[in-house]
Design an enzyme around this catalytic site. Structure first.
Site, short mmCIF file in Angstrom:
data_model
loop_
_atom_site.label_atom_id
_atom_site.label_comp_id
_atom_site.label_asym_id
_atom_site.label_seq_id
_atom_site.Cartn_x
_atom_site.Cartn_y
_atom_site.Cartn_z
N GLU A 54 0.82 -1.20 0.00
CA GLU A 54 0.00 0.00 0.00
C GLU A 54 0.86 1.26 0.00
O GLU A 54 0.60 2.22 -0.74
CB GLU A 54 -0.91 0.03 1.24
CG GLU A 54 -1.80 -1.20 1.36
CD GLU A 54 -1.21 -2.27 2.26
OE1 GLU A 54 -1.93 -2.78 3.12
OE2 GLU A 54 -0.01 -2.59 2.07
N GLY A 271 8.71 -41.28 -1.93
CA GLY A 271 8.15 -42.59 -2.15
C GLY A 271 6.88 -42.83 -1.36
O GLY A 271 6.49 -42.02 -0.51
N ALA A 277 2.87 -41.54 5.22
CA ALA A 277 3.04 -41.11 6.61
C ALA A 277 2.62 -39.66 6.79
O ALA A 277 1.95 -39.32 7.77
CB ALA A 277 4.50 -41.30 7.03
#
Length: 340
Positions: A54, A271, A277
């Site tokens: 701004e 992988g 997980a």
């Protein structure tokens, strides 16, 4: 309600925001509009310690030129003094009559600019193109909301969801256009994570490379998670950044340590075991799924058990983008609202 000219200006402001660096501070863009919708000035944040968007836009105008104008900003004007003063005050002092912004500032220190502007007699409207702004600031917002890095989990799969053939081979499931896209996205991350299984099986360099094989100037920190030691001659040990290793399965602890090191954007490319997980733990903020028009069959799925026992517990996602890359398809997905 925002006018069409203000919505168009917000789209331009979002493009301006992308010119700024991704880092500790959010990318923000701003336009100053005359009452007839003409653009008087534009600005964006160029990094820590520089004028906010701004103020950058206002600085390009003569004194008094912004009086009665509309400021269109991608993030709620800040309401605190740090390295720079409060943008809400700067807009008030400039005589701006209306402020339109996309997202509320979620930080307790900087938030409250909209209320301050309203108290000063300025017409204020928030939430304009909020989804677009949220996508732009997804990683920064994650850090502010959860106090940990934003996590992108990537994998490549065949049309039937396989990450490798029955013999374990997986190079290459996708074509060169998809692989080039991955490397560009790697270059935009602060850290790239793989598991020791992937390191031992594929010996990845975990670098971000251009089409000609040259390294991008920006390289993610290589991170390997797992109990097995990384071999001394592994390609990742020749990475231009220092390798970080974590002998733990506590993913939250890894992310906490990376955050302390200044990491905001994590790219998981390790992988099916590691991807599963992160998803199972509810730590995947964004999924990049590259799909090749090929069939492999067999047991080697791109994603393993993520703790979903029935369809009622499916991890629901929203599609943020669909892109065609050569013969391959990229789906960018993020958790649906209210989904862990």
């Amino acid at each position: 309600m925002a006018q069409d000219a203000e919505r168009d200006a917000m789209r331009d402001a979002l493009q301006l925001a992308r010119r700024g660096p991704r880092g500790v501070n959010p990318q923000v863009g701003a336009l100053i509009l005359a009452p007839d919708g003409t653009v008087l000035a534009e600005g964006w944040h160029r990094g820590a310690g520089t004028p906010h968007a701004e103020v950058d836009a206002l600085s390009k105008l003569a004194p008094g030129a912004a009086r009665g104008a509309t400021a269109v900003v991608t993030l709620e004007p800040c309401n605190h003094t740090g390295r720079t003063g409060p943008c809400a005050v700067a807009l008030l002092e400039a005589g701006v009559g209306r402020v339109v912004f996309a997202l509320d500032d979620p930080t307790p220190l900087a938030g409250g600019g909209a209320e301050r502007l309203r108290d000063g007699g300025v017409s204020v409207e928030g939430g304009v193109l909020a989804d677009e702004a949220r996508d732009l600031l997804a990683d920064w917002l994650t850090v502010q909301r959860l106090g940990r890095p934003h996590v992108t989990v990537k994998w490549a799969q065949t049309l039937d969801g396989r990450a490798a053939a029955a013999d374990g081979t997986s190079q290459w499931i996708t074509g060169p256009a998809a692989r080039a896209d991955v490397h560009r996205r790697r270059a935009g991350a602060d850290a790239i994570i793989a598991g020791t299984g992937t390191v031992l099986a594929d010996d990845p360099a975990l670098t971000a490379r251009r089409d000609d094989g040259a390294l991008f100037d920006a390289q993610p920190i290589p991170v390997v998670i797992g109990a097995t030691a990384v071999p001394a001659d592994a390609a990742v040990r020749r990475h231009p950044r220092e390798l970080l290793t974590y002998d733990t399965h506590e993913l939250t602890a890894v992310l906490d340590d990376l955050r302390r090191r200044g990491v905001q954007r994590v790219f998981v490319e390790g992988g099916p075991t590691l991807a599963s997980a992160f998803v199972a733990a509810g730590l995947a903020d964004e999924l990049l799924v590259y799909i090749a028009p090929a069939l492999l069959g067999g047991p080697r799925l791109a994603l393993g058990d993520i703790g979903v026992a029935s369809i009622d517990h499916a991890r629901r996602l929203r599609i943020a983008a669909l892109d065609t890359l050569g013969d391959d398809l990229l789906i960018v997905a993020r958790p649906a609202e209210g989904t862990p």
